[in-house]
Design an enzyme around this catalytic site. Structure first.
Site, PDB file in Angstrom:
ATOM      1  N   TYR A  62      37.215  40.017  37.251  1.00 52.13           N
ATOM      2  CA  TYR A  62      37.485  41.600  37.678  1.00 52.13           C
ATOM      3  C   TYR A  62      37.170  41.570  39.110  1.00 52.13           C
ATOM      4  CZ  TYR A  62      37.227  41.975  32.399  1.00 52.13           C
ATOM      5  OH  TYR A  62      37.368  41.844  31.021  1.00 52.13           O
ATOM      6  N   LYS A 290      36.439  54.574  35.487  1.00 49.34           N
ATOM      7  CA  LYS A 290      35.645  54.732  36.877  1.00 49.34           C
ATOM      8  C   LYS A 290      35.100  56.251  37.178  1.00 49.34           C
ATOM      9  CE  LYS A 290      40.246  54.899  38.988  1.00 49.34           C
ATOM     10  NZ  LYS A 290      41.261  54.181  39.876  1.00 49.34           N
TER      11      LYS A 290
END
Length: 343
Positions: A62, A290
């Site tokens: 990631y 996010k």
């Protein structure tokens, strides 16, 4: 670890208590559009701890996720408050799809993750996906050695079949498996997913649901069908369910799902998460985001209580309204395969 007021469930038959919903960290570092700066991402991680969302899921694949966590741990000193899972298997720097699940790679990948994270031990270490040429027994024995050395505490497997899970479990108990699972991705319930859910329940293995919102499809943002403005968001170009050829049909479908959420006074994403939680205490959704706004919205799904009748109505809607497009791009959708047997 989370405050007592946070809903916690046992992670597998012999595992620890962890929050009933995890936090997927992939969108913070890769694939879901432009990446916020470190300070903004630190604020999101700080907020996750404040609300009790302390079961975090990362991977060495990631982007800078592990490096970001390493900086956050150093800056806050709150490593002991996080149940951290991370993964290995995809070879970093190689073409996506190059998988190494050998014993040697398991050990070297773990050492690299520990170094980047700046920690002594990983709470839950996952095999991201097995290489079919490497016997799962070899991988498991390496992970057991890592556990004996104190470098990891619990073992997890991702994207495996029931047969592979059973073979692995004979070497050492597997605490959890990780698969894509959402109201519109129910493969693990049936033969196309090798009846994996039933196998997990037989063995006492927890199910961690990645992409529980179908990569953002099951959100009210998607129902608005607004033009794409972030060219770095790979979903619109790569993932079949977001393709412009099927997008209008899927927007209509998700708006129908939103109507079910409206009836219950919650958002579309909250209904999807609450429905997964309703499936059992062994089911752990790990939505990612996010933005603090969506972190809080997702976390509030823990307060949405569905009845058996609610669960059935939603399941019936899903059965009668098929989503268009596969869950993964064709070149990555290799399906579940068993690893070869030991010679």
């Amino acid at each position: 670890m989370p405050a007592p007021s946070v809903i916690q469930h046992k992670l597998g038959k012999d595992g620890p208590l962890v929050p009933a919903m995890g936090f997927g960290l992939l969108p913070l570092s890769i694939a879901y559009g432009s990446i916020p700066d470190d300070e903004e991402r630190f604020k999101l991680l700080d907020r996750a701890v404040e609300i009790g969302s302390t079961f975090w899921d990362s991977a060495d694949l990631y982007g800078d996720s592990e490096a970001l966590l390493g900086k956050w741990f150093k800056r806050t000193g709150k490593r002991d408050q996080i149940f951290l899972s991370t993964k290995f298997g995809y070879v970093k720097g190689a073409q996506l799809g190059n998988i190494d699940s050998s014993a040697a790679y398991a050990k070297s990948a773990c050492a690299e993750s520990l170094k980047i994270l700046g920690i002594d031990s990983i709470d839950l270490y996952w095999l991201h996906r097995p290489n079919r040429e490497t016997p799962i027994e070899e991988t498991m024995r390496a992970m057991v050695e890592l556990k004996k050395e104190g470098k990891i505490k619990y073992i997890g497997l991702s994207e495996v079949t029931s047969t592979t899970l059973r073979r692995a479990h004979k070497i050492h108990p597997v605490s959890a498996i990780q698969m894509e699972h959402s109201p519109f991705t129910l493969d693990i319930e049936g033969p196309e997913g090798t009846d994996l859910l039933a196998t997990c329940r037989e063995l006492g293995v927890a199910v961690i649901c990645y992409s529980p919102l179908s990569r953002g499809l099951l959100t009210e943002t998607f129902t608005k069908n607004e033009p794409v403005t972030d060219e770095k968001d790979l979903r619109w170009a790569a993932f079949p369910r977001f393709n412009e050829n099927v997008r209008d049909a899927n927007v209509k479908l998700v708006n129908g799902f939103k109507a079910l959420a409206d009836k219950r006074g919650c958002t579309t994403s909250q209904l999807a998460l609450a429905w997964l939680l309703k499936q059992g205490d062994d089911i752990f959704p790990i939505p990612g985001t996010k933005r603090i706004q969506y972190l809080e919205e997702n976390w509030a799904a823990l307060d949405v209580k569905l009845t058996d009748e609610d669960e059935l109505e939603i399941r019936t809607f899903v059965q009668n309204n098929k989503i268009a497009g596969g869950r993964l791009p064709e070149k990555y959708n290799k399906g579940l395969v068993d690893t070869k047997a030991e010679s």
